[in-house]
Design a protein around this motif. Structure first.
Motif, PDB file in Angstrom:
ATOM      1  N   LEU A 158       0.871  -1.180   0.000  1.00 25.76           N
ATOM      2  CA  LEU A 158       0.000   0.000   0.000  1.00 25.76           C
ATOM      3  C   LEU A 158       0.902   1.222   0.000  1.00 25.76           C
ATOM      4  N   ARG A 159       0.913   1.950  -1.117  1.00 24.59           N
ATOM      5  CA  ARG A 159       1.888   3.030  -1.304  1.00 24.59           C
ATOM      6  C   ARG A 159       1.310   4.427  -1.102  1.00 24.59           C
ATOM      7  N   GLY A 160       0.058   4.516  -0.660  1.00 23.92           N
ATOM      8  CA  GLY A 160      -0.534   5.845  -0.494  1.00 23.92           C
ATOM      9  C   GLY A 160      -0.956   6.143   0.923  1.00 23.92           C
ATOM     10  N   CYS A 161      -0.239   5.600   1.910  1.00 24.80           N
ATOM     11  CA  CYS A 161      -0.617   5.833   3.308  1.00 24.80           C
ATOM     12  C   CYS A 161      -0.258   7.261   3.738  1.00 24.80           C
ATOM     13  N   TYR A 162      -1.073   7.791   4.638  1.00 29.79           N
ATOM     14  CA  TYR A 162      -0.818   9.152   5.152  1.00 29.79           C
ATOM     15  C   TYR A 162      -1.636   9.355   6.409  1.00 29.79           C
TER      16      TYR A 162
END
Length: 459
Positions: free
Chosen positions: A113-117
């Motif tokens: 998962l490359r869009g964590c924030y």
């Protein structure tokens, strides 16, 4: 440690008497009293949902740089892309950092998962709270860890506690904030079983899983000086609130302490030297091996902290100058440590037919700044980072979400920590509307209303 040999005699099925066993403090490594732990089991009797799903949560304390691990930007300027190179994996189109060569051979088993924030402050403990509880502890309200909620709702399987934390609770990371690794307002009885020992140590053992050493063969030396101490202790204890639960739960405590299955679960010496070496001869590697053994023995949730703090040791916290870590630490120590432990865990779970029923999440509290700082490191960056997820029905070999060309912000499919927490509850069969008795008297759902699981992980 306080110990107490009671004068009353209650005989168990194997002939052992109650005063031969009563060992108040035997659960000290959990941070629990005897009645606390057994209240947890008794009150967590609800077994609705997916009892076959387990969770191993790997807390990558320090905040790994996504740009130097799982979301590399090789086409970006040097001050963005850093010193490491990407390598291909066994899934076409997916690349990860060269510091993870073993992981590269197993990309079909995990998702990225490359869009964590998150929008909270760039403080380590805030990220820890968000990922382990789904909320920030504000206004004096400390929210419970997912594993504690699981124990509260479903209880334990057999003799072992529902939630075990290895090897120690996260310590100081800057700022006066708790890490979110307790039961919070659910009460101390639902705190995790904390190992408080280094499983990589040559003399590692869990002594309280064994009969008390001062009771050889479970036979008490009935000396007169003991009788006076015991009588005074019993008199004081029987007037306490804990004593109210003792009679109804004592046999369960006895079962835990004398369980052959519990002792075997913690016995790393029974693993081959080859297996132990494969995981890595360090705290994290051996903790991951122990996590596998615990889940195999019936523990529902295991939390593994890769590091206890971010100060004065090489960790993911690569500010570049002391007391923090240089970016070279990823190549020289931290990367190989994670690569060996995570890959061995995934391999073993898969080979033993356990991966489908065991969700493994490897996550840090935030990412790192896109631009390398003047000290040659990267600073805190909660605006974007990556998570690794495997098992428990997760479809491997996929990437969910992406970041912009410098890794500064999510480009598509942003993921908040609360969505990760909701996904875990979803797979555990705990409804997201399930309410918990918050300390202020107002029931709270396990996650904020409107938060949804990440369904793409399972498709």
């Amino acid at each position: 440690m306080f110990r107490l040999d009671a004068d009353k005699t209650v005989e168990f099925c194997d002939g052992t008497r109650r005063r031969d066993f009563l060992h108040a403090g035997s659960l000290s490594l959990l941070g629990l009293g005897m009645s606390d732990f057994l209240q947890m089991r008794a009150q967590g009797a609800n077994t609705e949902g997916s009892d076959d799903i387990n969770v191993i949560m790997l807390m990558l304390v320090g905040g790994p740089s996504h740009l130097d691990t799982f979301d590399m930007k090789p086409e970006a300027p040097i001050e963005i892309r850093g010193p490491h190179r990407p390598i291909k994996t066994n899934v076409p189109g997916i690349e990860i950092c060269e510091i993870f060569p073993r992981m590269a051979r197993h990309a079909d088993k995990y998702a990225l998962l490359r869009g964590c924030y998150h929008n909270a402050a760039a403080v380590h403990a805030m990220g820890h709270q968000l990922f382990q509880t789904g909320r920030l502890s504000l206004g004096g309200m400390e929210h419970p860890h997912i594993g504690s909620v699981l124990g509260y709702i479903k209880g334990s399987r057999g003799d072992l506690p529902p939630h075990v934390l290895l090897p120690k609770i996260i310590g100081p990371t800057g700022g006066n904030f708790k890490p979110g690794q307790s039961a919070g307002y659910l009460g101390k009885r639902h705190d995790p079983f904390v190992l408080n020992a280094d499983p990589s140590a040559d003399d590692f053992k869990v002594p309280d899983m064994l009969p008390p050493p001062y009771l050889p063969g479970f036979r008490v030396d009935r000396r007169r000086d003991w009788r006076g101490i015991v009588d005074r202790a019993v008199s004081k204890f029987e007037t306490s609130q804990d004593a109210r639960l003792l009679d109804s739960t004592f046999h369960q405590a006895y079962t835990l302490m004398t369980s052959e299955k519990a002792r075997q679960a913690f016995d790393l010496q029974s693993e081959s030297a080859e297996t132990r070496t494969r995981y890595g001869g360090n705290r994290f590697g051996q903790s991951c091996l122990l996590a596998r053994r615990l889940v195999e023995s019936g523990v529902r949730f295991v939390t593994v902290n890769m590091f206890e703090t971010v100060f004065d040791e090489i960790t993911w916290d690569i500010h570049g100058s002391p007391p923090f870590s240089p970016i070279s630490g990823y190549r020289d120590l931290v990367g190989p440590m994670f690569d060996n432990a995570f890959t061995s865990l995934i391999e073993d779970l898969s080979d033993r037919g356990m991966l489908e029923s065991t969700m493994v999440l490897a996550l840090g509290e935030f990412g790192r700044t896109p631009k390398v700082n003047p000290a040659g490191g990267r600073d805190h960056w909660p605006q974007a980072w990556s998570i690794v997820a495997a098992g428990g029905g997760i479809q491997g070999g996929q990437v969910i979400g992406s970041t912009d060309k410098i890794g500064g912000a999510p480009k598509d499919r942003p993921v908040r920590p609360a969505e990760i927490v909701a996904t875990i509850y979803h797979r555990l069969g705990i409804g997201l509307e399930t309410e918990l008795p918050a300390a202020n008297g107002r029931p709270l759902p396990v996650v904020d209303r409107g938060v949804e699981p990440i369904h793409e992980l399972f498709s």
